[in-house]
Design a protein around this motif. Structure first.
Motif, PDB file in Angstrom:
ATOM      1  N   ILE A 104      10.456   3.158   0.964  1.00 17.10           N
ATOM      2  CA  ILE A 104      11.039   4.343   0.295  1.00 17.10           C
ATOM      3  C   ILE A 104      12.017   3.665  -0.548  1.00 17.10           C
ATOM      4  O   ILE A 104      11.822   5.500  -1.782  1.00 17.10           O
ATOM      5  CB  ILE A 104      12.342   5.199   1.730  1.00 17.10           C
ATOM      6  CG1 ILE A 104      11.340   5.768   2.529  1.00 17.10           C
ATOM      7  CG2 ILE A 104      12.900   6.742   0.415  1.00 17.10           C
ATOM      8  CD1 ILE A 104      12.127   6.261   3.614  1.00 17.10           C
ATOM      9  N   PRO A 105      13.410   2.909  -1.005  1.00 19.57           N
ATOM     10  CA  PRO A 105      13.472   3.324  -1.836  1.00 19.57           C
ATOM     11  C   PRO A 105      12.868   2.404  -3.159  1.00 19.57           C
ATOM     12  O   PRO A 105      13.153   3.345  -4.485  1.00 19.57           O
ATOM     13  CB  PRO A 105      15.129   1.580  -1.329  1.00 19.57           C
ATOM     14  CG  PRO A 105      14.625   1.265  -0.208  1.00 19.57           C
ATOM     15  CD  PRO A 105      13.228   1.916  -0.003  1.00 19.57           C
ATOM     16  N   ILE A 118      24.844  -3.922  -3.067  1.00 20.62           N
ATOM     17  CA  ILE A 118      24.970  -3.194  -2.116  1.00 20.62           C
ATOM     18  C   ILE A 118      25.004  -2.136  -1.952  1.00 20.62           C
ATOM     19  O   ILE A 118      25.170  -1.377  -0.978  1.00 20.62           O
ATOM     20  CB  ILE A 118      26.717  -3.637  -2.822  1.00 20.62           C
ATOM     21  CG1 ILE A 118      26.583  -5.370  -2.962  1.00 20.62           C
ATOM     22  CG2 ILE A 118      27.467  -3.307  -2.207  1.00 20.62           C
ATOM     23  CD1 ILE A 118      27.712  -6.136  -3.313  1.00 20.62           C
ATOM     24  N   PRO A 119      25.047  -1.086  -3.108  1.00 16.17           N
ATOM     25  CA  PRO A 119      25.484   0.507  -2.635  1.00 16.17           C
ATOM     26  C   PRO A 119      24.433   0.507  -1.917  1.00 16.17           C
ATOM     27  O   PRO A 119      24.648   1.667  -0.747  1.00 16.17           O
ATOM     28  CB  PRO A 119      25.319   0.798  -4.273  1.00 16.17           C
ATOM     29  CG  PRO A 119      26.336   0.015  -4.967  1.00 16.17           C
ATOM     30  CD  PRO A 119      25.487  -1.303  -4.284  1.00 16.17           C
ATOM     31  N   ASN A 120      22.941  -0.034  -2.178  1.00 18.85           N
ATOM     32  CA  ASN A 120      21.782   0.634  -1.839  1.00 18.85           C
ATOM     33  C   ASN A 120      21.883  -0.156   0.376  1.00 18.85           C
ATOM     34  O   ASN A 120      21.370   0.368   0.469  1.00 18.85           O
ATOM     35  CB  ASN A 120      20.480  -0.309  -2.448  1.00 18.85           C
ATOM     36  CG  ASN A 120      20.046   0.947  -3.579  1.00 18.85           C
ATOM     37  OD1 ASN A 120      21.049   1.929  -3.735  1.00 18.85           O
ATOM     38  ND2 ASN A 120      19.672  -0.153  -4.732  1.00 18.85           N
ATOM     39  N   PHE A 121      21.338  -1.434   0.096  1.00 19.86           N
ATOM     40  CA  PHE A 121      22.835  -1.555   1.115  1.00 19.86           C
ATOM     41  C   PHE A 121      23.179  -1.175   2.363  1.00 19.86           C
ATOM     42  O   PHE A 121      22.475  -0.709   3.393  1.00 19.86           O
ATOM     43  CB  PHE A 121      23.007  -3.370   1.137  1.00 19.86           C
ATOM     44  CG  PHE A 121      22.919  -3.980   2.812  1.00 19.86           C
ATOM     45  CD1 PHE A 121      21.365  -4.323   3.232  1.00 19.86           C
ATOM     46  CD2 PHE A 121      23.943  -3.698   3.466  1.00 19.86           C
ATOM     47  CE1 PHE A 121      21.788  -5.026   4.410  1.00 19.86           C
ATOM     48  CE2 PHE A 121      23.697  -4.296   4.552  1.00 19.86           C
ATOM     49  CZ  PHE A 121      22.646  -4.729   5.216  1.00 19.86           C
ATOM     50  N   VAL A 122      24.105  -0.514   1.732  1.00 24.85           N
ATOM     51  CA  VAL A 122      25.301   0.202   2.483  1.00 24.85           C
ATOM     52  C   VAL A 122      24.630   1.523   2.546  1.00 24.85           C
ATOM     53  O   VAL A 122      25.107   2.430   3.894  1.00 24.85           O
ATOM     54  CB  VAL A 122      26.442   0.407   1.672  1.00 24.85           C
ATOM     55  CG1 VAL A 122      27.663   1.548   2.340  1.00 24.85           C
ATOM     56  CG2 VAL A 122      27.382  -0.982   1.500  1.00 24.85           C
ATOM     57  N   THR A 123      24.299   1.996   2.479  1.00 25.48           N
ATOM     58  CA  THR A 123      23.415   3.322   2.148  1.00 25.48           C
ATOM     59  C   THR A 123      22.323   3.503   3.480  1.00 25.48           C
ATOM     60  O   THR A 123      21.608   4.322   4.667  1.00 25.48           O
ATOM     61  CB  THR A 123      22.316   3.998   0.697  1.00 25.48           C
ATOM     62  OG1 THR A 123      23.569   3.560  -0.357  1.00 25.48           O
ATOM     63  CG2 THR A 123      21.887   5.136   1.148  1.00 25.48           C
ATOM     64  N   LEU A 124      20.897   2.468   3.344  1.00 18.93           N
ATOM     65  CA  LEU A 124      20.301   2.456   3.892  1.00 18.93           C
ATOM     66  C   LEU A 124      21.057   1.998   5.496  1.00 18.93           C
ATOM     67  O   LEU A 124      20.894   2.347   6.112  1.00 18.93           O
ATOM     68  CB  LEU A 124      19.031   1.049   3.388  1.00 18.93           C
ATOM     69  CG  LEU A 124      18.338   1.019   2.381  1.00 18.93           C
ATOM     70  CD1 LEU A 124      18.105   0.359   2.140  1.00 18.93           C
ATOM     71  CD2 LEU A 124      17.868   2.640   2.962  1.00 18.93           C
ATOM     72  N   ALA A 125      22.376   1.107   5.482  1.00 20.59           N
ATOM     73  CA  ALA A 125      22.816   0.654   7.075  1.00 20.59           C
ATOM     74  C   ALA A 125      22.959   1.810   8.000  1.00 20.59           C
ATOM     75  O   ALA A 125      23.363   2.799   8.967  1.00 20.59           O
ATOM     76  CB  ALA A 125      24.043  -0.406   6.328  1.00 20.59           C
ATOM     77  N   ILE A 180       0.495  -1.110   0.391  1.00 18.61           N
ATOM     78  CA  ILE A 180      -0.372  -0.574  -0.228  1.00 18.61           C
ATOM     79  C   ILE A 180       1.038   1.267  -0.111  1.00 18.61           C
ATOM     80  O   ILE A 180       0.981   1.649  -0.697  1.00 18.61           O
ATOM     81  CB  ILE A 180      -0.941   0.516   1.283  1.00 18.61           C
ATOM     82  CG1 ILE A 180      -1.936  -1.412   1.265  1.00 18.61           C
ATOM     83  CG2 ILE A 180      -1.987   1.428   1.503  1.00 18.61           C
ATOM     84  CD1 ILE A 180      -2.783  -1.366   2.364  1.00 18.61           C
ATOM     85  N   ALA A 181       1.918   1.014   0.705  1.00 19.50           N
ATOM     86  CA  ALA A 181       2.420   3.116   1.343  1.00 19.50           C
ATOM     87  C   ALA A 181       3.949   2.847  -0.232  1.00 19.50           C
ATOM     88  O   ALA A 181       3.966   3.611  -0.452  1.00 19.50           O
ATOM     89  CB  ALA A 181       3.426   2.046   2.401  1.00 19.50           C
ATOM     90  N   SER A 182       4.327   1.735  -1.326  1.00 19.62           N
ATOM     91  CA  SER A 182       4.877   1.754  -2.013  1.00 19.62           C
ATOM     92  C   SER A 182       3.974   1.975  -3.034  1.00 19.62           C
ATOM     93  O   SER A 182       4.497   2.555  -4.182  1.00 19.62           O
ATOM     94  CB  SER A 182       5.856  -0.092  -2.536  1.00 19.62           C
ATOM     95  OG  SER A 182       4.512  -0.893  -2.242  1.00 19.62           O
ATOM     96  N   THR A 183       2.665   1.788  -3.421  1.00 17.32           N
ATOM     97  CA  THR A 183       2.657   1.768  -4.623  1.00 17.32           C
ATOM     98  C   THR A 183       2.018   3.377  -4.849  1.00 17.32           C
ATOM     99  O   THR A 183       1.882   3.960  -5.152  1.00 17.32           O
ATOM    100  CB  THR A 183       0.652   0.859  -4.483  1.00 17.32           C
ATOM    101  OG1 THR A 183       1.342  -0.302  -4.454  1.00 17.32           O
ATOM    102  CG2 THR A 183      -0.100   0.992  -5.583  1.00 17.32           C
ATOM    103  N   ILE A 184       1.297   4.359  -3.431  1.00 19.93           N
ATOM    104  CA  ILE A 184       0.470   5.267  -3.352  1.00 19.93           C
ATOM    105  C   ILE A 184       2.039   6.153  -3.723  1.00 19.93           C
ATOM    106  O   ILE A 184       1.531   7.065  -4.108  1.00 19.93           O
ATOM    107  CB  ILE A 184       0.167   5.841  -1.871  1.00 19.93           C
ATOM    108  CG1 ILE A 184      -0.951   4.307  -1.319  1.00 19.93           C
ATOM    109  CG2 ILE A 184      -0.051   6.919  -1.916  1.00 19.93           C
ATOM    110  CD1 ILE A 184      -1.706   4.791   0.038  1.00 19.93           C
ATOM    111  N   GLY A 185       3.290   6.049  -2.446  1.00 22.69           N
ATOM    112  CA  GLY A 185       3.527   6.947  -2.683  1.00 22.69           C
ATOM    113  C   GLY A 185       4.565   7.103  -4.841  1.00 22.69           C
ATOM    114  O   GLY A 185       4.975   7.620  -4.992  1.00 22.69           O
ATOM    115  N   GLU A 186       4.215   5.283  -5.184  1.00 20.95           N
ATOM    116  CA  GLU A 186       5.005   5.737  -6.536  1.00 20.95           C
ATOM    117  C   GLU A 186       4.301   6.533  -7.467  1.00 20.95           C
ATOM    118  O   GLU A 186       4.389   7.458  -8.656  1.00 20.95           O
ATOM    119  CB  GLU A 186       5.218   4.271  -6.623  1.00 20.95           C
ATOM    120  CG  GLU A 186       5.908   4.008  -8.425  1.00 20.95           C
ATOM    121  CD  GLU A 186       5.880   2.715  -9.201  1.00 20.95           C
ATOM    122  OE1 GLU A 186       6.012   2.098  -9.740  1.00 20.95           O
ATOM    123  OE2 GLU A 186       6.835   2.177  -7.800  1.00 20.95           O
TER     124      GLU A 186
END
Length: 253
Positions: A122-123, A102-109, A57-63
């Motif tokens: 969010i991504p 990997i870049p996305n995981f590092v950013t979220l971490a 629901i959240a990702s669909t509305i946001g997109e």
């Protein structure tokens, strides 16, 4: 196309000793409806379902929000470098998603979002494909409508939400349905960014039926049937909008 689904349902109703026998048995001797109850209670699937619903629901509305705004800007607003920016965005679609894990995981971490709803939602609040699809649909709407609206004193924002969005209903339903199905079935990303049972989604929860001792296929198929059924029903109900949305999006490019 239908055969795998038939086999899935058939296997979900079998006894363990009937799953792997050769030649395959399509209709079990006894229909084990209790496999569904066992599969549901074997892992916290109620929590998995809640997590999946929140993410979908959240990702669909946001997109939808980001897609509508971006598609309108790229189709109706003339600004410096618009076509170049759009071409660059389209170019990013050629980058394999695995390269970005990997870049996305590092950013979220670094943000402290691992094992949180933020990492699951969010991504995925924007999609270049959805922007492209809706932009093509907006381009098929006559410009005379916007000229008439501006003569009447209508702002770009009001014209977008009062005229363009209602006219683009088929395309928006297509985008929402594709997003919902993709989020509901997502496995790799939720597996990577979640570490606790409370944050797992339904596809990741299916791993509960695979252990070192083997895979309980009858329970796995029962759980898979329960998971996939809502999306099949949703697709059947809204399939006419998908055809109309995709067809009209290709009228003008």
């Amino acid at each position: 196309m239908i055969l795998p689904f038939v086999w899935m349902i058939s296997t979900s109703l079998k006894a363990p000793n009937e799953v792997m026998i050769m030649p395959p048995k399509w209709i079990p001797d006894i229909f084990h409806w209790d496999n569904y109850v066992t599969a549901w209670t074997m892992a916290p699937f109620a929590r998995y379902t809640l997590n999946s619903l929140v993410v979908v629901i959240a990702s669909t509305i946001g997109e939808l929000i980001t897609t509508i705004l971006a598609a309108y800007a790229f189709s109706r607003i003339n600004f410096y470098g618009r076509d170049i920016a759009f071409a660059v965005l389209l170019g990013t679609m050629m980058v394999p998603g695995e390269v970005l894990l990997i870049p996305n995981f590092v950013t979220l971490a670094n943000l402290g979002w691992i094992d949180q709803y933020e990492a699951l939602i969010i991504p995925w609040l924007a999609s270049i494909f959805s922007i492209f699809l809706l932009r093509q649909f907006f381009l098929s709407i006559p410009k005379e409508l916007s000229f008439a609206a501006k003569i009447d004193g209508c702002s770009d924002f009001r014209f977008l939400w009062s005229i363009m969005v209602p006219l683009a209903k088929p395309a928006l339903i297509t985008i929402a349905l594709l997003k919902a199905i993709g989020s509901w079935n997502a496995f790799l990303w939720p597996l990577i960014v979640t570490s606790s049972e409370n944050m797992r989604t339904l596809p990741v929860g299916l791993t509960s039926f695979s252990t070192d001792a083997g895979t309980m296929y009858e329970l796995l198929m029962a759980a898979s049937t329960m998971i996939i059924l809502p999306m099949i029903i949703l697709y059947i109900i809204l399939q006419k909008y998908i055809i109309e949305g995709v067809a009209r999006a290709g009228i003008k490019g």
